[in-house]
Scaffold this active site. Structure first.
Site, PDB file in Angstrom:
ATOM      1  CB  SER A  17     -58.033  10.481  89.189  1.00 27.53           C
ATOM      2  OG  SER A  17     -58.242   9.315  90.103  1.00 27.53           O
TER       3      SER A  17
ATOM      4  CG  LEU B 119     -54.467  13.252  86.798  1.00 24.74           C
ATOM      5  CD1 LEU B 119     -55.305  14.409  86.578  1.00 24.74           C
ATOM      6  CD2 LEU B 119     -53.870  12.058  88.171  1.00 24.74           C
ATOM      7  CG  ASP B 120     -55.492   6.507  88.086  1.00 29.32           C
ATOM      8  OD1 ASP B 120     -54.573   5.876  87.362  1.00 29.32           O
ATOM      9  OD2 ASP B 120     -56.063   6.221  89.943  1.00 29.32           O
ATOM     10  CB  ILE B 121     -60.397   6.148  83.530  1.00 31.43           C
ATOM     11  CG1 ILE B 121     -61.389   6.422  82.818  1.00 31.43           C
ATOM     12  CG2 ILE B 121     -60.959   5.413  84.919  1.00 31.43           C
ATOM     13  CD1 ILE B 121     -61.715   5.533  81.693  1.00 31.43           C
TER      14      ILE B 121
END
Length: 294
Positions: free
Chosen positions: A174, A170-172
């Site tokens: 998100s 997961l993106d930072i």
């Protein structure tokens, strides 16, 4: 006086034998021997073996869904793998695709002891190794952060952190469901290329989206020159879209939205396969139950 031509070498004669390659010593008590299905591969162009017919044993075990390649190496070194009835303990051994591979029950017990952990990742944490001063999400997996509502009977052990790795990312910026596992089968299912597991997201957006743009989100967009797989996209409410994907390219949803004129202001993963995030609080974790399947 004319000289006779040199005598040709005798047919089938070869040069001096080469020294055998060094072998890793077998673990104590394990019987190591070349298996009938494990034989050297004929060299291809420039002396590099072609791997199509005789893959490495660890790769073949992964192809058969027995375990991950990393687990396979451990099993081989422990003497838990037989090829055509013979124990193989040498890493890198190549086998034919017709070889019979048997796994010792000790390996199955080893798999049963492995854990999978579900974390509700907060914003500001990265999925893997620390980046640019941002901490990895794995640092949140501590006894004090375990969800009090976790229904699993497992008691936390420090060994549950050994070899624990994120199965996906997961993106930072998100939040939501992030899976960590010691089980190579779980990792392979979640991050394999076959797209068997759906991932569901709630995405808060700004901007306007007409029916044509919604249709493009569902199918018809490209990223990095690659056509994206069909996606399920619908409105969850007046400012949130629901995405269901079977692939996970880097920052995929954010980039998809940019292509249709939307700005993502919030992104949360709420499901992976048959496992929902549910009421798990942000920053807390729980064990995957035995009856839950991705």
């Amino acid at each position: 006086m004319s000289r006779l031509p040199p005598k040709p070498p005798a047919p089938g004669r070869r040069g001096p034998p080469t020294a055998p390659a060094a072998r890793r010593p077998a673990p104590a008590g394990a019987r190591a021997a070349p298996a009938s299905g494990a034989r050297p591969q004929a060299p291809g162009r420039d002396g590099v073996p072609a791997s199509g017919e005789t893959p490495r044993l660890s790769k073949r075990m992964g192809e058969l869904g027995l375990c991950s390649r990393r687990e396979a190496d451990t099993w081989i070194e422990n003497g838990w793998v037989k090829v055509d009835g013979v124990v193989v303990t040498t890493l890198g051994t190549r086998v034919s695709r017709q070889a019979r591979i048997e796994i010792d029950p000790a390996a199955a017990r080893h798999q049963e002891e492995q854990v999978t952990i579900l974390l509700n990742k907060p914003i500001g944490y990265v999925s893997g190794q620390a980046e640019d001063g941002h901490p990895p999400a794995s640092t949140l997996i501590r006894p004090e952060n375990r969800w009090s509502g976790d229904p699993s009977p497992l008691r936390f052990k420090p060994g549950h952190l050994r070899g624990l790795a994120p199965a996906g990312r997961l993106d930072i910026d998100s939040t939501g469901l992030l899976v960590f596992t010691q089980d190579g089968r779980v990792a392979r299912r979640l991050i394999g290329d076959d797209g068997a597991v759906e991932k569901e997201y709630l995405v808060r957006v700004e901007g306007s989206l007409d029916d044509a743009g919604l249709a493009r989100l569902r199918h018809g967009l490209e990223l990095d020159g690659v056509t994206l797989r069909p996606a399920k996209v619908s409105w969850a409410n007046e400012d949130q879209l629901r995405f269901v994907l079977r692939e996970g390219r880097k920052r995929q949803i954010r980039r998809m939205c940019e292509l249709v004129g939307l700005k993502v202001v919030g992104l949360k993963r709420v499901r992976s396969g048959g496992v929902p995030l549910g009421p798990l609080p942000v920053g807390q974790w729980r064990y995957l139950r035995r009856d839950e399947l991705f």
